[in-house]
Design a protein around this motif. Sequence first.
Motif, mmCIF file in Angstrom:
data_model
loop_
_atom_site.group_PDB
_atom_site.id
_atom_site.type_symbol
_atom_site.label_atom_id
_atom_site.label_comp_id
_atom_site.label_asym_id
_atom_site.label_seq_id
_atom_site.Cartn_x
_atom_site.Cartn_y
_atom_site.Cartn_z
ATOM 1 N N ALA A 1 49.156 36.826 36.873
ATOM 2 C CA ALA A 1 48.165 36.703 37.984
ATOM 3 C C ALA A 1 49.257 36.877 38.809
ATOM 4 C CB ALA A 1 47.944 34.713 37.613
ATOM 5 N N ILE A 2 48.228 36.716 40.348
ATOM 6 C CA ILE A 2 48.508 37.542 41.137
ATOM 7 C C ILE A 2 48.376 37.123 42.370
ATOM 8 C CG2 ILE A 2 47.459 39.765 41.415
ATOM 9 C CD1 ILE A 2 49.816 40.564 43.197
ATOM 10 N N ARG A 3 48.377 35.833 43.193
ATOM 11 C CA ARG A 3 47.590 35.399 44.168
ATOM 12 C C ARG A 3 48.084 35.673 45.572
ATOM 13 N NH1 ARG A 3 44.188 31.821 45.349
ATOM 14 N NH2 ARG A 3 43.673 31.146 43.706
ATOM 15 N N VAL A 4 47.467 35.759 46.412
ATOM 16 C CA VAL A 4 47.574 37.029 48.231
ATOM 17 C C VAL A 4 47.040 35.185 49.168
ATOM 18 C CG1 VAL A 4 47.276 38.049 49.495
ATOM 19 C CG2 VAL A 4 47.610 38.609 47.272
ATOM 20 N N GLN A 5 47.685 35.035 49.987
ATOM 21 C CA GLN A 5 47.363 33.888 50.261
ATOM 22 C C GLN A 5 47.551 34.527 52.578
ATOM 23 O OE1 GLN A 5 50.098 31.041 49.943
ATOM 24 N NE2 GLN A 5 48.745 30.101 48.103
ATOM 25 N N ARG B 1 39.598 25.303 48.348
ATOM 26 C CA ARG B 1 40.814 25.842 48.027
ATOM 27 C C ARG B 1 41.261 26.999 49.089
ATOM 28 N NH1 ARG B 1 40.307 29.408 42.285
ATOM 29 N NH2 ARG B 1 39.850 27.535 41.287
ATOM 30 N N GLU B 2 42.807 26.986 49.220
ATOM 31 C CA GLU B 2 43.362 27.404 50.772
ATOM 32 C C GLU B 2 43.111 29.329 50.345
ATOM 33 O OE1 GLU B 2 47.738 27.359 50.412
ATOM 34 O OE2 GLU B 2 47.578 25.101 50.802
ATOM 35 N N LYS B 3 42.777 29.391 51.715
ATOM 36 C CA LYS B 3 42.544 30.968 51.921
ATOM 37 C C LYS B 3 43.249 31.948 51.676
ATOM 38 C CE LYS B 3 43.480 31.174 56.678
ATOM 39 N NZ LYS B 3 43.040 31.760 58.132
ATOM 40 N N GLY B 4 42.693 33.247 50.986
ATOM 41 C CA GLY B 4 43.094 34.524 50.077
ATOM 42 C C GLY B 4 42.495 34.480 48.901
ATOM 43 N N LEU B 5 43.524 34.928 47.607
ATOM 44 C CA LEU B 5 42.561 36.494 47.027
ATOM 45 C C LEU B 5 43.747 35.918 45.569
ATOM 46 C CD1 LEU B 5 41.874 39.267 48.488
ATOM 47 C CD2 LEU B 5 40.341 37.379 48.624
ATOM 48 N N GLY B 6 42.589 35.777 45.024
ATOM 49 C CA GLY B 6 43.743 35.454 43.107
ATOM 50 C C GLY B 6 42.801 36.521 42.134
ATOM 51 N N LEU B 7 43.787 36.645 41.148
ATOM 52 C CA LEU B 7 43.495 38.041 40.148
ATOM 53 C C LEU B 7 44.177 37.563 38.612
ATOM 54 C CD1 LEU B 7 41.351 39.726 38.612
ATOM 55 C CD2 LEU B 7 43.130 41.990 39.836
ATOM 56 N N GLU B 8 43.507 37.464 37.747
ATOM 57 C CA GLU B 8 44.665 37.419 36.653
ATOM 58 C C GLU B 8 43.840 37.389 35.524
ATOM 59 O OE1 GLU B 8 46.185 32.863 34.203
ATOM 60 O OE2 GLU B 8 45.209 33.217 35.992
ATOM 61 N N TYR B 9 44.716 37.888 34.378
ATOM 62 C CA TYR B 9 44.276 38.652 33.097
ATOM 63 C C TYR B 9 45.644 37.983 32.010
ATOM 64 C CZ TYR B 9 43.213 42.575 29.796
ATOM 65 O OH TYR B 9 43.430 43.312 28.428
ATOM 66 N N PHE B 10 45.000 37.505 30.805
ATOM 67 C CA PHE B 10 45.185 37.301 30.461
ATOM 68 C C PHE B 10 44.580 37.872 28.731
ATOM 69 C CE2 PHE B 10 42.916 33.925 30.954
ATOM 70 C CZ PHE B 10 42.168 33.434 30.140
ATOM 71 N N THR B 11 45.206 38.343 27.895
ATOM 72 C CA THR B 11 44.902 39.030 26.239
ATOM 73 C C THR B 11 45.955 38.189 25.062
ATOM 74 O OG1 THR B 11 44.701 40.075 25.290
ATOM 75 C CG2 THR B 11 46.431 40.207 26.034
#
Length: 680
Positions: free
Chosen positions: A674-678, A159-169
């Motif tokens: 979801a949020i992803r920081v590249q 994957r491309e470098k970065g951080l990702g966080l996702e929450y779903f209910t």
Amino acid sequence: MHFYSVRYLILIFLFFNLREAAAQETDSVKTITPVTVQAFQQKKEATTAVVRRVTYEPPSSKASLVTAMNTIAGVRMEERSPGSYRINIRGSSLRSPFGVRNVKVYWGGIPLTDPGGNTYFNQLAFNNFNSVTVFKGPASSMYGAGTGGLILVEPPAEREKGLGLEYFTGSYNARHILADGTWVKDNYTNTVTYAHDESDGYRAQSAMQRNNFSWNTQLKWNSQELTASVLFSDLYYQTPGALTLKEFEQDPRAARPKAGAFPGAAQINAAIWQKTITAGVTHKQKFGSYWSNTTTGYGSYALVKNSAVRNFEQRREPHWGGRTVFDFEKKWAETSLQWSTGAEAQQGYSTIRVSDNRNGRPDTLQTDDDVTIGTYSLFTQGILSRKSWTYTAGVSFNRSRLLFSRLNEYPVTEQVFRYNNEVAPRFTILKKFRPADLLATVSRGFSPPTVAEVLPSTTIINPDLKAEHGWNYEITARKALLSGRLRLEATGFYFNLSQALVQRRDSSGADYFTNAGNIRQKGLELYASYARYFEAGLPDHLNITANYAHSHFKYQDFVKAAQRYSGNWVPGVPMNTLNAQLDLVLKPGIYTDINYYTASSVFLNDANAERAPAYHLLGIKLGYRKQIHAVQVNMYAGVDNLFNETYSLGNDINAAGGRYYNAAPPRNYYLGAAIRVQKN
């Protein structure tokens, strides 16, 4: 109007609309890059008759892989309750009352299928993969024993470098967290993922909770590449058990009640505790201009506890192994040759202890077994391409040995099962004509009984089981229009399976197995996809896909005791399935996914005396995705089973007392962000 007539009208309507869209297409449309796969070492554009990829973004909730896998014609994934998966590729779930058997599964080249033939597919969380490649038909010529197909899972290693966080209910108190991070420095890449999934479940006694961790690291230097991977999963899921038709109609949410001497599922807390860890290293190296080698070594350990109505089972299953492949590739003008040869070996030592079940806890010991299983495969394959022709010929030699020692019976004796000298060839011819591409395939598959079939949950060792084997014949026609944006495909196949292994269930719900003589599996699979990009106006791009499968599977010669099933339909396989998807993205970032799936009725036993009705599922997902500098934000909401169908997904085939039905959720909802920081 009859169910089948409606399906055929929908399919015909879709194909004609795709043709009309193709006729109206303009030159401004962007070209879609062809899919390339590594299955069978064929490093070229894939003929999609034999493989299909599931993309990383599904048309539904990420809580389950069922919807995404069922977009593939000929593939049927079932979920008897949250966390309890079955996968059927052209009828292979005959051998899978639960879990995944007779389907080889690899994660980044590491076998997740143990030497005993079982795969804990439910250890995988959604962010453990970028894509899934499914091969339909015998894969024994390159991947060892198996008649039910091949699944190659690509981990998130690049994957491309970065951080990702996702929450779903969602409905039934479902809560999910997905997190990942990728760090890249020069030729060194690290990717870490974490997933947490939990739900109370639709039915009583169907709660689940899973924590999952994976790590992939990759180092490249000169002509070499080293990849190390770790996958860990801690899973708990309750098993509500199957219902009779009367119980299913009265209260589909109920768990299996107490019946005679057997307690109810809730009474003994019917559940599975499953911890698995797999670690492996893969080394790739080029030797000069033509030669290369890929070698993988791995180790795995599974700890499983199963509180069932009949007993309490505890299994410890360590296994390890490796695979090495030497590749030669050279081109001369319009001719190219690829030749691959190698070996794969696995070794496992398991302990299986079965006790009486006293209110969900192990009590008096029933059986204590040591199981040793070893298997290996030697294979070679050549691919010759010249102009518009491609010829492939491959063959493997396979051997396995299974040893049981029952330690609680004296004197301790050993029972040895050998399945030797099984040769599995595969031949293909691909011709690229101007009107269409044609691919013809002839292959032989074989599959010895798994450990769970020789020693099923009845704890009675069956020494009479034989390996199943058969020849598969198929032909595919494929047409690409508009530089690959519109793709049409049709595959017809005939698989003559001998000594087919089928499952039975006794009154307690315990499974056992028998050889069913010959099965003739004939089928037709159709696929269409259309993609259009818009440079002007509100829409950004549109994707439409459709998959249809017709399965004509019958017992040719099957007589068991006084029962004669010859000529009957194979249970558990719908004759017709249809999936259609629409994916529309607007330039402001608003998107929608619409997914429709329908399956015809299925027979529930070999006698064809009972059947589960057809059902139709519609799911809609609406979201907003926005890129703000290096940050991408994604918010979405969706609904599954919009028609609020009451249906059973993952029926218990050949169950005693008519306990066939495992109710699936009715209309249900989900919401996530979801949020992803590249990073540059």
